[in-house]
Design an enzyme around this catalytic site. Sequence first.
Site, mmCIF file in Angstrom:
data_model
loop_
_atom_site.group_PDB
_atom_site.id
_atom_site.type_symbol
_atom_site.label_atom_id
_atom_site.label_comp_id
_atom_site.label_asym_id
_atom_site.label_seq_id
_atom_site.Cartn_x
_atom_site.Cartn_y
_atom_site.Cartn_z
ATOM 1 N N ASN A 54 0.813 -1.213 0.000
ATOM 2 C CA ASN A 54 0.000 0.000 0.000
ATOM 3 C C ASN A 54 0.855 1.276 0.000
ATOM 4 O OD1 ASN A 54 -2.338 1.475 0.077
ATOM 5 N ND2 ASN A 54 -2.908 0.915 2.178
ATOM 6 N N GLU A 83 -8.750 -11.526 9.371
ATOM 7 C CA GLU A 83 -9.402 -10.234 9.102
ATOM 8 C C GLU A 83 -10.054 -10.281 7.717
ATOM 9 O OE1 GLU A 83 -6.682 -6.947 8.979
ATOM 10 O OE2 GLU A 83 -8.278 -5.445 9.016
ATOM 11 N N GLU A 137 -4.751 -4.653 19.001
ATOM 12 C CA GLU A 137 -3.776 -4.839 17.932
ATOM 13 C C GLU A 137 -2.831 -3.637 17.863
ATOM 14 O OE1 GLU A 137 -5.855 -5.203 14.237
ATOM 15 O OE2 GLU A 137 -4.120 -4.512 13.102
ATOM 16 N N HIS A 152 -3.605 -10.408 8.647
ATOM 17 C CA HIS A 152 -4.041 -9.109 8.136
ATOM 18 C C HIS A 152 -4.900 -9.347 6.887
ATOM 19 C CE1 HIS A 152 -2.364 -5.003 6.460
ATOM 20 N NE2 HIS A 152 -3.544 -4.849 7.014
ATOM 21 N N HIS A 163 -15.210 -5.154 10.221
ATOM 22 C CA HIS A 163 -14.901 -3.835 10.787
ATOM 23 C C HIS A 163 -16.167 -3.042 11.049
ATOM 24 C CE1 HIS A 163 -10.502 -3.310 9.361
ATOM 25 N NE2 HIS A 163 -10.765 -4.578 9.547
ATOM 26 N N TYR A 169 -7.859 7.682 12.008
ATOM 27 C CA TYR A 169 -7.497 6.636 11.067
ATOM 28 C C TYR A 169 -8.091 5.303 11.513
ATOM 29 C CZ TYR A 169 -4.781 3.463 8.286
ATOM 30 O OH TYR A 169 -4.429 2.480 7.420
ATOM 31 N N ARG A 177 -14.394 -6.106 14.860
ATOM 32 C CA ARG A 177 -13.477 -5.057 15.303
ATOM 33 C C ARG A 177 -14.258 -3.761 15.423
ATOM 34 N NH1 ARG A 177 -8.392 -2.349 11.981
ATOM 35 N NH2 ARG A 177 -9.883 -0.688 11.591
ATOM 36 N N ASP A 181 -8.119 -2.057 17.096
ATOM 37 C CA ASP A 181 -6.806 -1.751 16.516
ATOM 38 C C ASP A 181 -6.325 -0.397 17.037
ATOM 39 O OD1 ASP A 181 -4.565 -1.505 14.962
ATOM 40 O OD2 ASP A 181 -5.559 -1.932 13.052
ATOM 41 N N ARG A 194 0.052 -11.362 13.228
ATOM 42 C CA ARG A 194 -0.778 -10.839 12.133
ATOM 43 C C ARG A 194 -0.107 -10.870 10.764
ATOM 44 N NH1 ARG A 194 -5.147 -8.787 11.584
ATOM 45 N NH2 ARG A 194 -4.624 -6.670 10.969
ATOM 46 N N TRP A 240 1.208 5.860 13.336
ATOM 47 C CA TRP A 240 -0.112 5.346 12.990
ATOM 48 C C TRP A 240 0.018 3.873 12.687
ATOM 49 C CZ3 TRP A 240 -1.012 3.053 8.322
ATOM 50 C CH2 TRP A 240 -0.043 3.290 7.328
ATOM 51 N N ASP A 248 -6.393 -3.320 1.149
ATOM 52 C CA ASP A 248 -5.199 -3.149 0.309
ATOM 53 C C ASP A 248 -4.466 -4.464 0.070
ATOM 54 O OD1 ASP A 248 -4.825 -2.204 3.200
ATOM 55 O OD2 ASP A 248 -2.767 -2.633 2.643
HETATM 56 O O1 KDG Z 1 -1.971 -0.572 4.429
HETATM 57 C C1 KDG Z 1 -2.287 -0.336 5.740
HETATM 58 C C2 KDG Z 1 -3.614 -0.976 6.112
HETATM 59 O O2 KDG Z 1 -3.725 -2.256 5.594
HETATM 60 C C3 KDG Z 1 -3.742 -1.065 7.576
HETATM 61 O O3 KDG Z 1 -3.529 0.142 8.179
HETATM 62 C C4 KDG Z 1 -5.067 -1.587 7.981
HETATM 63 O O4 KDG Z 1 -4.370 -1.616 10.258
HETATM 64 C C5 KDG Z 1 -5.023 -2.127 9.357
HETATM 65 C C6 KDG Z 1 -5.778 -3.331 9.633
HETATM 66 O O5 KDG Z 1 -5.661 -3.815 10.743
HETATM 67 O O6 KDG Z 1 -6.442 -3.815 8.739
HETATM 68 MG MG MG Z 2 -4.111 -3.017 11.862
#
Ligand code: KDG
Ligand code: MG
Length: 403
Positions: A37, A339, A236, A312, A122, A159, A147, A210, A283, A403, A316
Amino acid sequence: MKITNARVIVCSPGRNFVTLKIETDEGLTGVGDATLNGRELAVASYLSDHVLPCLIGRDAHQIEDIWQFLYRGAYWRRGPVTMTAIAAVDTALWDIKAKAAGLPLYQLLGGKCRTGVMVYGHANGRDIDETVDEVLRYRDMGYQAIRAQSGVPGLQSVYGVGRGRMFYEPADASLPSEHDWSTEKYLDHTPRLFEKVRDAVGWDVHLLHDVHHRLTPIEAARLGKSLEPYRLFWIEDPTPAENQEAFRLIREHTVTPLAVGEIFSSVWDCKDLIQNQLIDYIRATVVHAGGISHLRRIADLAALYQVRTGCHGATDLSPVCMGAALHFDISVSNFGVQEYMRHTEETDAVFPHAYSFQDGMMVPGDVPGHGVDIDEDLARKYPYSRAYLPVNRLAHDGTLWNW
Ligand code: KDG
Ligand code: MG
């Protein structure tokens, strides 16, 4: 079976994806996800300019030897660009091998360990009430793990809290947008969020959260402790994982389970956290951690310490990664959760896939290979468009934050 051709396809059906397609002299083809990403073209170039010329003429069945050739042979080991490129080759070769065997990939990985793969969705909201509604909506769709992320009063945007209903697309601008952050506001708000969510949804659903690397170790310890009454499945990325000793400090204060590793690219990133039993879920996933071959090594190490997998699976990571991950998940004994952020309709159309979702569980499907392909004609209609993740600054003075 010789590799005769390989190409990198970059497309943007709703968001950018990089896909590797490998062809063989027996007419079998395989695909691998190579999406990193915000740095997509670096992997596309790494593959096209440096990896693909070395693949032509090699035996497509020699997955391990090719993996070692790309890893050791590059001299420059590890790192997200290298490992994503290796992952794409590895995934495409497993796809080919399984097609050659006429079997779904999970059969080559030892067969099914379970009937389906529990996924988490999510639930995002601008405030607590909206998040609670979303959690209930996910519960009603059959999700057994959810989540929950909520906007924080006093912060413009947070975010991980989406604008879309079934997915959020964080890489949303051609130059990084800037978000503000206040740890104090977040730490006050989050226990209230989970109190309300638990009240509404009860105890039969797993709840996850997260933290996106935002806290210092002692702040993360406080968060974990304050969430204990709500029995989270995990928190997370509580702190950035470069300093892995931090997790010892967090552990000393809380029994809330910890999940880490979506940005890890090899077993070397995970090793100390796993061996020192500082985390509960790892993850790392197919596309960013060296493919199916390497992820299995990570999972085997984790199994020795009762650490479970939690791959994960944000938008993306392309459907190719999702498909491959589901074959891994269904066949690995120390699976925890997967996820699942749904892709857009455009993405799903470009990547026809055999996997499916029902009642909170997913299955990879039974077609030979990993079951995901790319429609190259359709992909051409969605050219690459530069997009970045946002950056994060402290609200009170503009310091660039994590972040
Ligand atoms: O590319 C970054 C995202 O995939 C990420 O920030 C998403 O934290 C994320 C998650 O747990 O899916
Ligand atoms: Mg994450």
